[in-house]
Design a protein around this motif. Structure first.
Motif, short mmCIF file in Angstrom:
data_model
loop_
_atom_site.label_atom_id
_atom_site.label_comp_id
_atom_site.label_asym_id
_atom_site.label_seq_id
_atom_site.Cartn_x
_atom_site.Cartn_y
_atom_site.Cartn_z
N ARG A 83 -57.27 -19.72 14.96
CA ARG A 83 -57.75 -21.09 14.77
C ARG A 83 -58.85 -21.14 13.71
O ARG A 83 -58.88 -22.04 12.87
CB ARG A 83 -58.28 -21.66 16.09
N ARG B 281 -58.87 -27.52 23.56
CA ARG B 281 -59.52 -26.59 22.64
C ARG B 281 -59.69 -27.19 21.25
O ARG B 281 -58.81 -27.90 20.76
CB ARG B 281 -58.72 -25.29 22.55
N TYR B 282 -60.83 -26.93 20.65
CA TYR B 282 -61.16 -27.39 19.30
C TYR B 282 -60.10 -26.91 18.30
O TYR B 282 -59.65 -25.77 18.34
CB TYR B 282 -62.53 -26.84 18.91
N TRP C 264 -59.58 -27.18 14.08
CA TRP C 264 -60.08 -27.62 12.78
C TRP C 264 -59.06 -28.58 12.14
O TRP C 264 -57.89 -28.26 11.99
CB TRP C 264 -60.30 -26.42 11.86
N ASP D 249 -60.97 -31.78 16.22
CA ASP D 249 -62.29 -31.32 15.84
C ASP D 249 -63.30 -32.40 16.21
O ASP D 249 -62.93 -33.43 16.80
CB ASP D 249 -62.35 -30.91 14.36
N CYS D 250 -64.57 -32.20 15.91
CA CYS D 250 -65.60 -33.11 16.43
C CYS D 250 -65.42 -34.53 15.92
O CYS D 250 -65.41 -35.49 16.70
CB CYS D 250 -67.00 -32.58 16.13
N HIS E 238 -71.97 -32.57 12.48
CA HIS E 238 -71.41 -32.62 13.83
C HIS E 238 -71.70 -33.99 14.44
O HIS E 238 -72.69 -34.65 14.10
CB HIS E 238 -72.04 -31.52 14.69
N HIS F 179 -68.27 -33.83 23.42
CA HIS F 179 -67.97 -33.48 22.03
C HIS F 179 -67.01 -32.30 21.96
O HIS F 179 -66.72 -31.64 22.96
CB HIS F 179 -69.27 -33.14 21.29
N ALA F 180 -66.53 -32.06 20.76
CA ALA F 180 -65.66 -30.92 20.48
C ALA F 180 -66.47 -29.86 19.75
O ALA F 180 -66.71 -29.99 18.55
CB ALA F 180 -64.45 -31.35 19.64
N GLU G 81 -67.58 -26.80 17.61
CA GLU G 81 -66.92 -26.03 16.57
C GLU G 81 -66.73 -24.58 17.02
O GLU G 81 -67.36 -24.12 17.95
CB GLU G 81 -67.73 -26.08 15.27
N GLU H 199 -64.00 -23.69 20.63
CA GLU H 199 -64.36 -23.86 22.03
C GLU H 199 -63.67 -25.09 22.63
O GLU H 199 -62.96 -25.82 21.94
CB GLU H 199 -65.88 -23.95 22.16
N ILE I 189 -63.48 -28.87 24.45
CA ILE I 189 -64.19 -30.14 24.48
C ILE I 189 -64.91 -30.24 25.81
O ILE I 189 -64.35 -29.97 26.87
CB ILE I 189 -63.22 -31.30 24.28
#
Length: 327
Positions: A56, A198-199, A201, A210-211, A262, A280-281, A283, A286, A288
């Motif tokens: 990832r 899961r985060y 990108w 992503d965030c 972020h 949040h998600a 980076e 990891e 959420i």
């Protein structure tokens, strides 16, 4: 009957025909492990599910963002089965007409020839769309034109003149030119659907976020179009003093002398001891989470914001080719 969209017939205008189309930095960016994401009919769930944290992290510098079924894209150039596009519903300070990247040309089709009318938004984490060739999974936040309503189902217009059928229980019906009413609880309920995801990108779908993708998707599902990136989102919301935040607001983070990197949803007022909670998600691959701000978050917290009422869909009032209103 609605008249054709003012851009329908423009050969550069396309719409996404697959559940999730990933935009890449270049046609050469996908790795062997990314094959499920670039198939003619991509399997983003299988792609995301097969990647460990290291794989990832390898998406940095490869993927740009993702488009959901029905999103418009302006084709800028074509090369060997790939199209470089501008994502018109994902505003960016880097490009006037929206986020840019390369997408498989097979993931694009002729736009639905409508410019206003009834619509349907997917409100379940995922929904099954029945099409002539079988079924397709649709992500939360997918917005499509409504063709009709049956017994417990809705028929939806899809690109290339196709139609799909989705259960009404998975949809919110509305109008593409009107913002639905919602409150802070609706924002957090939508965001909470993705706790434990899961985060990813560049992710903007129910299979990985992503965030800023989380913030963009949640608010888009409620009729609000914020820009795609956190450093642009901070300029598209009403500033709020950090000690006056309420659930549903946004926290923004930046390192000294750098732009915002972020963003996350405020989930409770500031506690008496100064503790702040955020959904949040994170980076780095990891999950959420809804958790108190860690020390490094507290150190980089720079501002908070609240979505302005004007930041909503205005498809019927935009001039041809202009991006959606972002506030």
């Amino acid at each position: 009957m609605s008249r054709p969209h003012h851009l329908f017939g423009d050969p550069s205008m396309r719409e996404v025909t697959v559940p999730v189309a990933t935009l890449w930095r270049s046609p050469d960016a996908p790795r062997d492990v990314d094959e499920p994401a670039v198939r003619d009919v991509p399997d983003v769930a299988a792609w995301a599910g097969a990647m460990d944290q290291e794989v990832r992290l390898g998406l940095h510098g490869r993927t740009e963002t993702q488009l959901l079924m029905g999103e418009p894209a302006r084709v800028l150039e074509e090369r060997d089965g790939w199209s470089r596009v501008a994502a018109l519903h994902q505003a960016s300070s880097a490009h006037e007409d929206g986020y840019r990247g390369w997408v498989r040309s097979a993931h694009l089709g002729d736009p639905v020839p409508l410019w206003r009318g009834a619509s349907a938004t997917v409100t379940s984490p995922t929904a099954v769309c029945e099409v002539d060739e079988g079924t397709l999974p649709l992500s939360f936040g997918t917005l499509l034109w409504l063709a009709g309503v049956g017994d417990g189902t809705a028929t939806l217009h899809l690109a290339d003149g196709r139609r799909g059928i989705v259960r009404l229980d998975d949809l919110r019906l509305g109008h593409k030119g009107q913002q639905p009413l919602f409150g802070d609880d609706d924002v957090l309920a939508a965001a909470a659907r993705f706790l434990g995801l899961r985060y990813l990108w560049g992710g903007t779908s129910a299979w990985g976020l992503d965030c800023s993708g989380l913030v963009h998707l949640v608010l888009r599902s409620l009729g609000v179009l914020l820009p795609r990136d956190a450093h642009d989102q901070v300029d598209a919301v009403e500033p709020v003093p950090l000690d006056d935040v309420r659930p549903g607001d946004l926290y923004f983070f930046a390192r000294p002398g750098r732009r915002v990197y972020h963003v996350g949803f405020v989930t409770s007022p500031v506690a008496a001891d100064g503790t702040r909670w955020m959904l949040h998600a994170p980076e780095g691959g990891e999950l959420i989470e809804n958790a108190p701000l860690a020390p490094h978050r507290v150190e980089t917290l720079v501002s908070a914001g609240r979505v302005r009422p004007s930041a909503h869909w205005e498809t019927s009032s935009r001039s041809p080719g202009s991006p959606p209103t972002t506030g």
